[in-house]
Write an enzyme that holds these catalytic residues in place. Structure first.
Site, PDB file in Angstrom:
ATOM      1  N   ASP A 164       0.842  -1.185   0.000  1.00  7.83           N
ATOM      2  CA  ASP A 164       0.000   0.000   0.000  1.00  7.83           C
ATOM      3  C   ASP A 164       0.886   1.246   0.000  1.00  7.83           C
ATOM      4  O   ASP A 164       1.858   1.324   0.760  1.00  7.83           O
ATOM      5  CB  ASP A 164      -0.903  -0.026   1.234  1.00  7.83           C
ATOM      6  N   GLU A 188       1.842  -0.413  -5.075  1.00  9.77           N
ATOM      7  CA  GLU A 188       0.971   0.693  -5.450  1.00  9.77           C
ATOM      8  C   GLU A 188       1.919   1.874  -5.645  1.00  9.77           C
ATOM      9  O   GLU A 188       2.435   2.416  -4.667  1.00  9.77           O
ATOM     10  CB  GLU A 188      -0.041   0.976  -4.348  1.00  9.77           C
TER      11      GLU A 188
END
Length: 664
Positions: free
Chosen positions: A339, A374
């Site tokens: 993330d 990401e």
């Protein structure tokens, strides 16, 4: 009774039971004294100063200590917030390496420490406590499926939301690790064709005070408190099981079915939030070692969540690697999706050769797993799509936006469409990277579901308590003339065609396809594109109203994908005369010319592996093709509803995708 701690060992960090007692080791460069605090079943507290310090590691050994012991630390040192020093022994903190925590953190003022002077209220009655965990596990004959990247189909899911309403799973197991590994769910994933299950955070997380005050929760789980601990919310609480054992059982069951497990991990920030957030762990242990700070001592908020973990310093680097190795070794997961992955490369500017990135590339265990970034955060230069080194793959938002705009807005040309469909070679074909590096997706947990994408022009997030200000406002969605799920029959047919075209484009693209769980069911969130705080039927997959025909279509697409060699090619496509990967053709089956590429979007044919012909018609009207029924047959899962036959010639339906197979 007083127990004397012995010196113990400085490594490994955390608490570790050796059969005779428990060793405790905690890193703090600026602490002056560290107290180990032990709690009994009545929450009575005993404090012991850790007797030894080796470098910056404080440690001690508790003779006769046992698993299940609850504990925390009180760390003594200076209170100088302007220098990043926030020591306050009145704040009980958990072990950063906790493998278990006894509870969550309430919205209590005793946990806060934001003033110019330290808060003298004791936080122990409210603070979560670490638990000594020692759980051997029999993995039996478990082996990772080691699915090759070229064969990978990722399914992004939430442990709770995936099975919470499934009628064929026992009620006591729904929404749990055990429910996810129930035979009904495993068979569903196999039938659908999924190879790799990507789970949203299962690291132990808590609810932000702001959400607690509104009666909401952090459903998605990105507010992590204890990254080494399994989230207990998803544990069934069956006898003779624990959160860790049930999670391991799930991994072992999925491995036996040939399905990989990837975890979405949060190594960019912690649940301590900004200066006004609770002091629960790292802030009270070694604030300026673990966090990026501004010159005035305040947090650099590159995560958008109040703080940013500093992973370039040796101890931060070790913290991240130890965490990943725990999940890879003790829980045998097959990879990680990071993330806000730019946090891995911050020095503080992003660098693909940061210490952590280099360590991951060279680690003999972690480098062999699937690593997905990401590729952005909110820091300086924080959008880095295509800049991560091999073996990383990356979420490709350029693919997402181009395909949405092509099918739902009509403002993307064929050239851009083809570039994204060809694994975005303009972004990823460098430094030895392969096509799989592009993680292609139309939707993800963050944003509209596929059904909402074709049903809403605007976000509808008022249930989140932020007056609809949260969530992205530019979604490239199209409600097809009617806002909301309940629409006239003709609108529903248009939405169905758009959904099928988007899914077909995803699964007929080079690169790694990722499907959002529930998109194949026609699952909706009623226009909420930021449902992070909704643990309710809004976010749980609605199995009772599943669109089985759409599910069959997606399963058929995945099956078809495996039959087309070009879609699993490990190398970048070559096109043109004599190419066997792909040939780009006009509706008349003639090679595309520069002029045709630059013209307004019309029919595009893609001949894959000299045998399979994908037909893309973005036009609002049927398009007659220079293709004879005598030479081509319709490939499943497509049908005459996608491409008709008129006078022995094929006619592509409006705004459709279909595939034909060459007859032998």
């Amino acid at each position: 009774m007083t127990i004397a701690l012995t010196a113990g060992k400085p490594y490994p960090f955390g608490s570790h039971y050796d059969g005779d007692g428990v060793n405790f080791a905690l890193y703090s460069a600026d602490a002056e004294r560290v107290e180990l605090c032990l709690f009994d079943d009545e929450d009575n507290e005993l404090r012991y100063s850790l007797p030894s310090r080796s470098g910056n590691v404080w440690h001690g050994y508790l003779p006769n200590g046992l698993p299940g012991q609850r504990y925390g630390y009180r760390v003594h040192g200076p209170w100088q917030p302007e220098r990043g020093l926030r020591f306050n022994p009145q704040k009980l903190v958990i072990d950063p390496y906790s493998r278990g925590v006894d509870g969550k953190a309430p919205d209590a003022p005793e946990l806060l420490d934001e003033g110019a002077w330290p808060n003298e209220q004791d936080s122990a009655p409210f603070a979560p406590k670490s638990i000594v965990i020692d759980e051997p596990y029999d993995w039996q004959d478990d082996r990772s499926p080691r699915v090759a990247w070229r064969d990978t189909v990722i399914y992004e899911a939430h442990v709770r939301g995936l099975t919470k309403t499934h009628p064929a799973i026992p009620a006591v197991l729904r929404g749990t690790y055990a429910g996810l590994s129930h035979p009904v769910m495993v068979n569903y994933l196999i039938t659908l064709g999924i190879t790799t299950l990507e789970l949203m955070p299962v690291q132990l997380h808590i609810d932000e005070p702001r959400l607690q005050r509104m009666g909401l929760v952090n459903y998605w789980g990105y507010n992590v408190l204890a990254p080494f601990a399994v989230e207990p919310r998803y544990w069934s609480q069956r006898p003779d099981s624990t959160p860790l054992s049930e999670f391991r059982d799930m991994v072992k069951t999925l491995h036996r079915a040939g399905i990989e497990v990837i975890l979405d991990v949060v190594l960019n920030h912690t649940a301590e939030l900004d200066e006004s957030g609770p002091t629960l762990s790292l802030r009270g242990i070694d604030n300026r070692t673990y966090y990026w700070l501004e010159e005035n001592g305040r947090y650099a908020n590159w995560s958008g969540c109040g703080n940013s973990l500093r992973l370039n310093a040796p101890v931060g680097l070790q913290y991240a690697l130890d965490c990943l190795r725990f999940w890879a070794t003790e829980c045998r997961v097959d990879g990680f999706r990071f993330d806000l992955g730019c946090a891995l490369g911050r020095e503080p500017e992003f660098s693909p050769s940061s210490p952590l990135m280099v360590a991951l590339q060279n680690d003999p265990q972690l480098s062999k797993l699937k690593l997905i970034a990401e590729p952005w955060d909110l820091g300086p230069g924080g959008y880095r799509l295509g800049d991560f080194p091999a073996p990383f793959a990356e979420w490709n938002d350029r693919f997402r936006d181009a395909m949405r705009r092509f099918w739902l807005e009509g403002d993307v040309g064929l050239g851009e469409f083809a570039r994204r469909l060809a694994a975005s070679s303009d972004l990823f074909d460098k430094n030895g990277r392969r096509p799989y590096a592009s993680i292609n997706h139309i939707t993800a947990h963050d944003g509209f579901t596929l059904k909402d994408l074709v049903s809403f022009d605007r976000k509808h997030n008022r249930l989140n308590g932020e007056e609809n200000r949260d969530g992205h406002g530019d979604n490239h969605s199209n409600n097809h003339g009617y806002e909301g799920l309940d629409a006239p029959a003709d609108v529903l047919l248009l939405r169905e065609r758009s959904s099928r075209s988007l899914l077909a484009t995803l699964l007929l693209s080079q690169g790694t396809p990722q499907i959002l769980a529930g998109d194949e069911l026609g699952n909706a969130q009623w226009g909420n594109n930021n449902a992070y705080c909704q643990d309710s039927p809004l976010t749980w997959l609605n199995w009772l109203s599943a669109d089985e025909s759409l599910t069959d279509f997606v399963s058929g697409l995945i099956s078809l994908r495996r039959k087309i060699p070009a879609l699993a090619a490990p190398n970048w496509w070559k096109s043109g005369d004599g190419a066997t990967d792909v040939q780009w053709l006009t509706a008349e089956a003639e090679p595309m010319t520069p002029e045709r590429w630059e013209s307004p979007p019309g029919v595009l044919l893609m001949l894959f592996s000299n045998e399979w012909l994908a037909v893309v018609n973005p036009c609002d009207t049927p398009q007659r093709l220079g293709l004879s029924e005598a030479q081509w047959s319709i490939a499943e899962p497509f049908s005459l509803g996608d491409i008709e036959v008129q006078n022995q010639r094929y006619v592509a339906q409006p705004r459709s995708v279909s595939v034909l197979q060459k007859k032998t």
